[in-house]
Design a protein around this motif. Structure first.
Motif, mmCIF file in Angstrom:
data_model
loop_
_atom_site.group_PDB
_atom_site.id
_atom_site.type_symbol
_atom_site.label_atom_id
_atom_site.label_comp_id
_atom_site.label_asym_id
_atom_site.label_seq_id
_atom_site.Cartn_x
_atom_site.Cartn_y
_atom_site.Cartn_z
ATOM 1 N N VAL A 154 0.910 -0.879 0.115
ATOM 2 C CA VAL A 154 0.011 -0.149 -0.304
ATOM 3 C C VAL A 154 0.869 1.517 0.092
ATOM 4 O O VAL A 154 0.583 2.551 -0.242
ATOM 5 C CB VAL A 154 -1.221 -0.318 1.198
ATOM 6 N N LEU A 155 2.269 1.176 0.110
ATOM 7 C CA LEU A 155 3.492 2.201 0.458
ATOM 8 C C LEU A 155 3.506 2.241 -1.433
ATOM 9 O O LEU A 155 3.606 1.325 -2.143
ATOM 10 C CB LEU A 155 4.499 2.169 1.400
ATOM 11 N N THR A 156 3.837 4.017 -1.822
ATOM 12 C CA THR A 156 4.510 4.395 -2.753
ATOM 13 C C THR A 156 6.351 3.181 -2.543
ATOM 14 O O THR A 156 6.770 2.900 -1.624
ATOM 15 C CB THR A 156 4.779 5.462 -3.497
ATOM 16 N N GLU A 157 6.933 3.106 -4.192
ATOM 17 C CA GLU A 157 7.608 2.661 -3.991
ATOM 18 C C GLU A 157 8.725 3.586 -3.032
ATOM 19 O O GLU A 157 10.475 3.309 -2.734
ATOM 20 C CB GLU A 157 8.745 2.714 -5.059
ATOM 21 N N ASP A 158 8.521 4.736 -2.935
ATOM 22 C CA ASP A 158 9.641 5.841 -2.803
ATOM 23 C C ASP A 158 9.215 6.381 -1.145
ATOM 24 O O ASP A 158 9.389 7.368 -1.060
ATOM 25 C CB ASP A 158 9.978 6.848 -3.340
ATOM 26 N N ALA A 159 8.262 5.369 -0.725
ATOM 27 C CA ALA A 159 7.194 6.145 0.496
ATOM 28 C C ALA A 159 9.212 6.617 1.047
ATOM 29 O O ALA A 159 9.430 5.597 1.409
ATOM 30 C CB ALA A 159 6.302 4.938 1.056
ATOM 31 N N THR A 160 8.081 7.781 2.943
ATOM 32 C CA THR A 160 8.972 8.134 3.553
ATOM 33 C C THR A 160 8.158 8.625 4.830
ATOM 34 O O THR A 160 6.578 8.077 4.433
ATOM 35 C CB THR A 160 9.633 9.642 3.004
ATOM 36 N N MET A 161 8.618 8.398 5.598
ATOM 37 C CA MET A 161 8.281 8.488 7.366
ATOM 38 C C MET A 161 8.873 8.973 8.113
ATOM 39 O O MET A 161 10.569 9.250 7.999
ATOM 40 C CB MET A 161 7.789 6.879 7.781
ATOM 41 N N SER A 162 7.922 9.409 9.186
ATOM 42 C CA SER A 162 8.571 10.369 10.137
ATOM 43 C C SER A 162 8.036 9.594 11.652
ATOM 44 O O SER A 162 6.941 9.412 11.823
ATOM 45 C CB SER A 162 8.868 11.699 10.488
ATOM 46 N N ASP A 163 9.050 9.702 12.686
ATOM 47 C CA ASP A 163 9.298 9.297 14.031
ATOM 48 C C ASP A 163 8.648 10.269 15.283
ATOM 49 O O ASP A 163 10.014 10.908 14.928
ATOM 50 C CB ASP A 163 9.367 7.607 14.425
ATOM 51 N N ASP A 164 7.632 10.898 15.933
ATOM 52 C CA ASP A 164 8.125 11.568 16.736
ATOM 53 C C ASP A 164 9.043 13.147 16.496
ATOM 54 O O ASP A 164 9.135 13.198 16.947
ATOM 55 C CB ASP A 164 8.911 11.403 17.771
ATOM 56 N N GLY A 165 8.398 13.176 14.696
ATOM 57 C CA GLY A 165 8.978 14.780 14.144
ATOM 58 C C GLY A 165 10.552 14.526 13.718
ATOM 59 O O GLY A 165 10.768 15.153 12.951
ATOM 60 N N SER A 166 10.995 13.154 13.603
ATOM 61 C CA SER A 166 12.467 12.515 13.109
ATOM 62 C C SER A 166 12.848 11.874 11.857
ATOM 63 O O SER A 166 11.645 10.750 12.426
ATOM 64 C CB SER A 166 13.492 12.448 14.037
ATOM 65 N N ASP A 167 12.484 12.027 10.166
ATOM 66 C CA ASP A 167 12.694 10.904 9.394
ATOM 67 C C ASP A 167 13.263 9.977 10.205
ATOM 68 O O ASP A 167 14.439 9.611 10.646
ATOM 69 C CB ASP A 167 13.413 12.082 8.202
#
Length: 107
Positions: free
Chosen positions: A31-44
């Motif tokens: 369900v994610l794009t191939e180049d998906a990104t994320m952050s946790d508590d404001g930090s990538d």
């Protein structure tokens, strides 16, 4: 009171939550794009190590309490075997039916 994953507004977010609760890493990644990104508590964070450490390794589960922004913002109780239960906020960027970014942190 929790919102059943099947009742979530956005289909991509619905799949994201359902995959976490089923422990289905493949469905989650699909369900994610191939180049998906994320952050946790404001930090990538690096996506794959993070999901293995926080979600799929320690049997993460997400119980949605509220949704807003057309289903692209959730407040949920997130539980895993490492940290126990915590109240978390999740925000999603959805493009063409897939999640290109998600941000999470304590709510």
């Amino acid at each position: 009171m929790t919102i059943a994953p099947a009742k979530l507004t956005d289909p991509a977010v619905r799949t994201f939550v359902t995959a976490i609760n089923a422990g289905d890493r493949d469905a989650f990644l699909a369900v994610l794009t191939e180049d998906a990104t994320m952050s946790d508590d404001g930090s990538d964070r690096e996506l794959l190590p993070w999901i293995d450490r926080e979600i799929f390794g320690p049997n993460g589960r997400i119980d949605v309490q509220t949704e807003s922004s057309g289903g692209h913002a959730l407040v949920a109780n997130f539980t895993n075997e490492t940290w126990g239960e915590m109240r978390t906020a999740w925000r999603f960027t959805v493009e063409h039916g897939r999640i290109s970014r998600f941000e999470t942190g304590q709510a």
